[in-house]
Design an enzyme around this catalytic site. Structure first.
Site, PDB file in Angstrom:
ATOM      1  N   SER A  60      -1.078  -3.426  12.421  1.00  0.00           N
ATOM      2  CA  SER A  60      -1.402  -4.755  12.962  1.00  0.00           C
ATOM      3  C   SER A  60      -0.990  -4.876  14.424  1.00  0.00           C
ATOM      4  O   SER A  60      -0.110  -4.166  14.910  1.00  0.00           O
ATOM      5  CB  SER A  60      -0.681  -5.835  12.159  1.00  0.00           C
ATOM      6  OG  SER A  60      -0.927  -5.671  10.791  1.00  0.00           O
TER       7      SER A  60
HETATM    8  N1  SAH Z   1       1.685  -3.787   7.387  1.00  0.00           N
HETATM    9  C1  SAH Z   1       0.876  -2.705   7.917  1.00  0.00           C
HETATM   10  C2  SAH Z   1      -0.569  -3.102   8.178  1.00  0.00           C
HETATM   11  C3  SAH Z   1      -1.309  -2.860   6.979  1.00  0.00           C
HETATM   12  S1  SAH Z   1      -3.066  -2.852   6.943  1.00  0.00           S
HETATM   13  C4  SAH Z   1       1.466  -2.107   9.156  1.00  0.00           C
HETATM   14  O1  SAH Z   1       2.453  -2.648   9.677  1.00  0.00           O
HETATM   15  O2  SAH Z   1       0.987  -1.064   9.579  1.00  0.00           O
HETATM   16  C5  SAH Z   1      -3.231  -3.341   5.244  1.00  0.00           C
HETATM   17  C6  SAH Z   1      -2.762  -2.344   4.229  1.00  0.00           C
HETATM   18  O3  SAH Z   1      -2.870  -2.984   2.970  1.00  0.00           O
HETATM   19  C7  SAH Z   1      -3.612  -1.082   4.141  1.00  0.00           C
HETATM   20  O4  SAH Z   1      -2.809   0.046   4.279  1.00  0.00           O
HETATM   21  C8  SAH Z   1      -4.241  -1.183   2.746  1.00  0.00           C
HETATM   22  O5  SAH Z   1      -4.407   0.091   2.131  1.00  0.00           O
HETATM   23  C9  SAH Z   1      -3.224  -2.023   2.011  1.00  0.00           C
HETATM   24  N2  SAH Z   1      -3.718  -2.720   0.811  1.00  0.00           N
HETATM   25  C10 SAH Z   1      -4.894  -3.382   0.632  1.00  0.00           C
HETATM   26  N3  SAH Z   1      -4.943  -3.903  -0.598  1.00  0.00           N
HETATM   27  C11 SAH Z   1      -3.768  -3.576  -1.225  1.00  0.00           C
HETATM   28  C12 SAH Z   1      -3.231  -3.816  -2.525  1.00  0.00           C
HETATM   29  N4  SAH Z   1      -3.898  -4.497  -3.462  1.00  0.00           N
HETATM   30  N5  SAH Z   1      -2.006  -3.317  -2.808  1.00  0.00           N
HETATM   31  C13 SAH Z   1      -1.306  -2.609  -1.900  1.00  0.00           C
HETATM   32  N6  SAH Z   1      -1.758  -2.346  -0.651  1.00  0.00           N
HETATM   33  C14 SAH Z   1      -2.977  -2.824  -0.313  1.00  0.00           C
END
Ligand code: SAH
Length: 222
Positions: A60
């Site tokens: 992000s």
């Molecule tokens: N917090 C992260 C940004 C994440 S992007 C950072 O600091 O880099 C969103 C993430 O959520 C992705 O890696 C995606 O695979 C994950 N995601 C999406 N749906 C999900 C779910 N149901 N359970 C766990 N992870 C999930």
């Protein structure tokens, strides 16, 4: 310009953009974002933008990480749950501020990379697992704080997450469609129920149910 100078410029930008909580700014200062981005994006590690981390996912934008962390009102007494570990950056920022962070990612390969980063940075108060975060982490509930870093479609947050939020707890979650208006929403659990407060417009990758199928990972490596 050195990475250190870029980092200072970024922190000043965050302060000007409404990040007033010194603890949050301090946590962002102490977590090296360059350790969470692919090598080819190292020169952009301290730009205020989201960057690709593989599998169609992103780390992000720093302002959004800072804003969500500030909105969560975390203290060092809190047990916090994060859904969507991704690069592990938001997890490390939270780990600097809370007692223990639990984080769930549905892509095993992303989580593996993140776990190496936690170890290299000597951050020891994170527990992580590969699972569908929409189901929460019932064995560890209740949580004082829950943060979701992927967008949830629907008018209410996943019930497992609100069930696992303690009374007095706060849940921060982007709500809305991938292409249309997404908004960061803060829920507070009170004795009377859930209070909803709409915060900033944001743009996140979608929160997806279940673990990925074989094809999903192969289809979109970058
Ligand atoms: N917090 C992260 C940004 C994440 S992007 C950072 O600091 O880099 C969103 C993430 O959520 C992705 O890696 C995606 O695979 C994950 N995601 C999406 N749906 C999900 C779910 N149901 N359970 C766990 N992870 C999930």
């Amino acid at each position: 310009m050195t990475q250190e100078a870029r980092k200072i410029r970024l922190l000043m930008h965050l302060r000007r953009s409404g990040i007033t909580d010194h603890r949050v700014l301090g946590a962002l200062e102490r977590v090296p974002r360059e350790a969470f981005v692919p090598d080819s994006f190292l020169d952009q590690a301290y730009e205020d933008r989201a960057l690709p981390i593989g599998l169609g996912q992103t780390i992000s934008q720093p302002l959004v990480v800072a804003y969500m962390t500030q909105a969560l009102e975390v203290t060092d007494l809190h047990k916090v749950l994060e859904i969507g570990t991704g690069s592990g950056y938001q997890a490390c920022v939270l780990a600097k501020l809370c007692r223990r962070l639990y984080t769930i990612e549905r892509h095993a390969i992303l989580l593996e990379t993140s776990e190496h980063r936690f170890a290299n940075l000597r951050i020891h108060n994170i527990t992580s697992r590969v699972a569908d975060g929409m189901k929460g982490w019932p064995e560890q509930a209740p949580f004082d704080r829950i943060i979701v870093t992927a967008a949830h479609t629907g008018s209410a947050p996943p019930p497992a997450l609100t069930d696992q939020l303690g009374v007095g707890g706060v849940l921060v979650i982007p709500m809305g469609d991938e292409r249309r208006d997404q908004r960061l929403v803060r829920y507070r659990r009170t004795e009377a129920g859930l209070e909803r407060e709409d915060l900033w417009p944001v743009r996140f990758v979608p929160l997806l149910p279940n673990l990925p199928e074989e094809g999903e990972s192969r289809a979109s490596r970058w």
